[in-house]
Design an enzyme around this catalytic site. Structure first.
Site, PDB file in Angstrom:
ATOM      1  N   GLU A  66       0.837  -1.206   0.000  1.00  0.00           N
ATOM      2  CA  GLU A  66       0.000   0.000   0.000  1.00  0.00           C
ATOM      3  C   GLU A  66       0.868   1.251   0.000  1.00  0.00           C
ATOM      4  OE1 GLU A  66      -3.780   0.392   2.178  1.00  0.00           O
ATOM      5  OE2 GLU A  66      -2.803   2.004   3.307  1.00  0.00           O
ATOM      6  N   GLY A 161     -14.504   5.854   4.861  1.00  0.00           N
ATOM      7  CA  GLY A 161     -13.539   6.933   5.000  1.00  0.00           C
ATOM      8  C   GLY A 161     -13.593   7.567   6.370  1.00  0.00           C
ATOM      9  N   TYR A 177     -22.146   4.505   4.497  1.00  0.00           N
ATOM     10  CA  TYR A 177     -21.535   3.229   4.832  1.00  0.00           C
ATOM     11  C   TYR A 177     -20.865   2.634   3.601  1.00  0.00           C
ATOM     12  CZ  TYR A 177     -24.576   3.711   8.898  1.00  0.00           C
ATOM     13  OH  TYR A 177     -25.200   4.187  10.020  1.00  0.00           O
ATOM     14  N   TYR A 200     -11.582  -5.204  10.312  1.00  0.00           N
ATOM     15  CA  TYR A 200     -10.955  -4.678  11.525  1.00  0.00           C
ATOM     16  C   TYR A 200     -10.783  -5.800  12.541  1.00  0.00           C
ATOM     17  CZ  TYR A 200     -12.049  -0.291   9.282  1.00  0.00           C
ATOM     18  OH  TYR A 200     -12.115   0.737   8.372  1.00  0.00           O
ATOM     19  N   ASN A 486      21.056   4.037 -27.690  1.00  0.00           N
ATOM     20  CA  ASN A 486      20.325   2.770 -27.694  1.00  0.00           C
ATOM     21  C   ASN A 486      21.178   1.742 -28.431  1.00  0.00           C
ATOM     22  OD1 ASN A 486      18.327   0.850 -27.424  1.00  0.00           O
ATOM     23  ND2 ASN A 486      16.776   1.962 -28.587  1.00  0.00           N
TER      24      ASN A 486
END
Length: 681
Positions: A66, A161, A177, A200, A486
């Protein structure tokens, strides 16, 4: 949750362009075709939930990461670089948090949507976009979801949130919700998005009870959520009890534990405050005496996280781990290495990074010119309706969108202006000063000021391992003004598992033609054209300057496959080509980088800027292909012959090549003499 057409001839043609090369994507991009050759085993079309299911069935463990959007454009550049680095370890996905105060659904480079889109399109990472109900109407949420779909995002983490103030305030015409948000996504977008929700392990801090919070979690899953990621926790048994309790009430979807390696005292306090969690006494007892020693806390956090993760994995109930990185990499990477989950596979599915955008899922052919600037290629082709698959085809007018903004955050150099000046020269004295910069980049040796040249405008990374095979020859030619940007060595049947040249599935063999691309003076080009006559048809060349003076011996302007692979049970795959039409679009970008990323470091009218501008105005961009790949490359002999001719000729060469029958109109195949602006002047 911590919320921060295939035509009958099999050819393919991209959208048409106007005279400037800009893409008219709204109309003319509809005309495209491609061959139907099957792609390699690149996981491009499967949904995230399907990937999870297969990994679980096979017992193959995974991890995910995350990140949160940065506050500044330079922070965005750094974060995208971190995506590239951390992507090498093989995360199943990453997720990007949603910050209501940071204009998260905008087109700003720091918005949640743009960061997630960049991860998918430019870094090739499967990504989940967080989306919250906070201060948002139903219409606004629908707009963000439609935009996410357009940008290629396929996964949403649906969250209520955190409240803006102390308490949650209802939004008129919005949702209160996460369950309602999940229902809305399914109602408006059916099954397009895979949906994740938050769990949770100790119960949501606002829930009346742990049991009530579990019931709400089941409501979210029953509403259409595909999997769960939990809030962080500090003890393995906390998660395992939560997992058992979820299964007991009928929640059967994957549940991933959220892992937070403690990295610093203040970050721990802030995260605990946001999450409304309590730090166990056994952790506090260790951390308090060392709270001012970040290194000691990080080492403890790594040890604690590894021990907890091992218990989770050994339970046999946890297929994957989700890490809260806080946009840092050291601690998370070390935890993953100790767990044996960080696996850097040198084999690539293709020689270039595969975009995770579903629209590009069949793409397996690209021009080689953007090898060091793949994000630019993706940006320029983002409006194409279809992408080449199996072969590039004879595209008489491929349209690459304009790239006017060279400071798009994912194209901007990761180095600061000060760092670039130290590498490329606070002051340039001559063209030879530029040669020295290129040479130092090739050799990885410090320049005269003692600074290593770690990047060039055409390549923001150190040399690739494959290029190191050519290091001695590259050094020699750069010292004399053949400024290479390249190159690739010839390869004749290396195993696809080769750590340097390998790509594609195991059990195959890969091949390459030697390729060399460089800027050089018109004097050198004049000699080169004379030399090349004795190497035809073995060597194909394309030479062009910024004004469009164009010389090539490409037969009928056909693309030339320069990389291909042969794999068991597959047709031959040719992922990179030298395409004469595409080269003219690349030419514009390659020349512009002299000005946009180098000359602009210096004051107007300064000698340094004038030197770079002279090179931009007078040098040519050249590419050479040695078609006889089983033999030792002749390209270095070509360059040696060019220098021998120059050294034996006291006056600048005046080359007026014959018309090239293979070069069709409207290309200028019969240029004027190339002696104006010669380096000797």
């Amino acid at each position: 949750m911590v919320n921060q057409v295939q035509r009958g001839d099999g050819s393919w043609q991209s959208c048409k362009s106007d005279s400037s090369g800009a893409s008219n994507s709204s109309e003319s991009s509809k005309e495209s075709s491609r061959s139907s050759t099957p792609v390699l085993d690149v996981d491009r079309s499967d949904r995230l939930r399907d990937k999870m299911r297969r990994r679980m069935e096979s017992g193959d463990r995974w991890f995910s990461l995350e990140f949160f959007p940065p506050r500044t454009a330079s922070g965005a550049v750094n974060l995208i670089s971190r995506f590239d680095r951390m992507g090498t370890g093989g995360p199943l996905f990453i997720d990007i948090t949603w910050h209501p105060a940071g204009d998260p659904g905008s087109d700003k480079e720091t918005s949640s949507l743009m960061i997630a889109s960049t991860a998918v399109n430019y870094c090739g990472l499967e990504s989940i976009l967080h989306l919250t109900c906070c201060n948002q109407t139903k219409e606004k949420i629908s707009g963000y979801l439609a935009k996410a779909k357009h940008l290629g995002l396929k996964n949403i983490m649906a969250l209520r949130g955190d409240p803006v103030g102390a308490d949650w305030e209802e939004e008129e015409g919005g949702f209160n919700y996460a369950t309602d948000l999940v229902k809305h996504i399914r109602s408006e977008f059916d099954d397009y998005f895979d949906i994740c929700v938050a769990g949770y392990p100790t119960g949501h801090p606002e829930a009346e009870s742990y049991e009530e919070d579990l019931r709400h979690l089941k409501e979210k899953v029953d509403a259409g959520a595909d999997f769960i990621i939990t809030q962080l926790f500090f003890r393995a048994d906390t998660f395992l009890k939560f997992l058992d309790d979820c299964r007991a009430i009928g929640i059967t979807c994957p549940i991933l534990p959220g892992i937070f390696p403690i990295q610093g005292y203040q970050s721990l306090r802030q995260l605990v405050k946001l999450s409304k969690l309590e730090v166990p006494e056994e952790i506090t007892r260790v951390i308090e005496p060392i709270k001012d020693n970040d290194a000691a806390i990080r080492n403890y956090g790594i040890k604690q996280a590894v021990e907890m993760c091992r218990v989770l994995l050994d339970s046999g109930k946890v297929p994957g781990l989700h890490f809260y990185t806080l946009n840092r990499e050291v601690a998370t990477m070390e935890v993953l290495r100790q767990l044996g989950l960080w696996i850097e596979d040198p084999r690539r599915p293709l020689p270039w990074a595969v975009s995770a955008h579903p629209k590009r899922k069949v793409e397996d052919v690209r021009p080689i010119f953007w090898a060091s600037r793949p994000k630019s290629y993706i940006y320029r082709t983002q409006d194409w309706d279809e992408f080449p698959n199996g072969r590039w085809g004879n595209s008489s007018s491929p349209a690459f969108g304009e790239l006017n903004d060279y400071y798009l955050f994912y194209l901007k150099s990761k180095s600061s202006k000060d760092a670039l000046l130290k590498m490329w020269g606070d002051e340039l004295m001559s063209e030879e000063s530029v040669y020295e910069v290129f040479t130092c980049y090739i050799t990885a040796q410090p320049n005269r000021s003692g600074h290593k040249v770690m990047c060039l405008p055409w390549n923001d990374e150190p040399l690739a391992p494959e290029t190191n095979l050519l290091k001695d020859e590259l050094e020699k030619v750069n010292r004399r003004g053949v400024l290479t940007i390249n190159s690739q060595p010839n390869i004749n049947g290396k195993p696809s598992t080769d750590p340097i040249a390998g790509w594609g599935p195991a059990g195959g063999y890969v091949f390459q033609k030697a390729y060399l691309e460089f800027f050089t003076s018109s004097e050198n080009v004049n000699a080169l054209l004379k030399v090349l006559k004795k190497y035809e048809p073995r060597v194909n060349y394309h030479i062009v300057n910024v004004h469009g003076r164009n010389l090539t011996n490409a037969p009928d302007m056909q693309p030339n496959a320069v990389t291909w692979g042969i794999f068991p049970g597959r047709e031959i795959v040719q992922p990179t080509v030298v395409d004469p039409d595409s080269f003219m679009y690349w030419k514009d970008e390659a020349f512009a980088l002299w000005i946009e990323q180098w000359a602009k470091l210096y004051e107007d009218e300064s000698p340094s800027r004038m030197i770079i501008k002279y090179i931009h105005d007078n040098y040519f961009l050249v590419n050479l292909v040695d078609n006889d790949f089983p033999l030792e490359s002749c390209l270095w002999k070509v360059i040696d012959d060019m220098f021998e001719l120059l050294d034996a000729t006291p006056e600048p060469l005046d080359a007026t090549p014959e018309p090239l029958d293979a070069t069709p109109e409207p290309l200028d195949a019969t240029p004027e003499p190339l002696n104006e602006g010669a380096a000797s002047e």
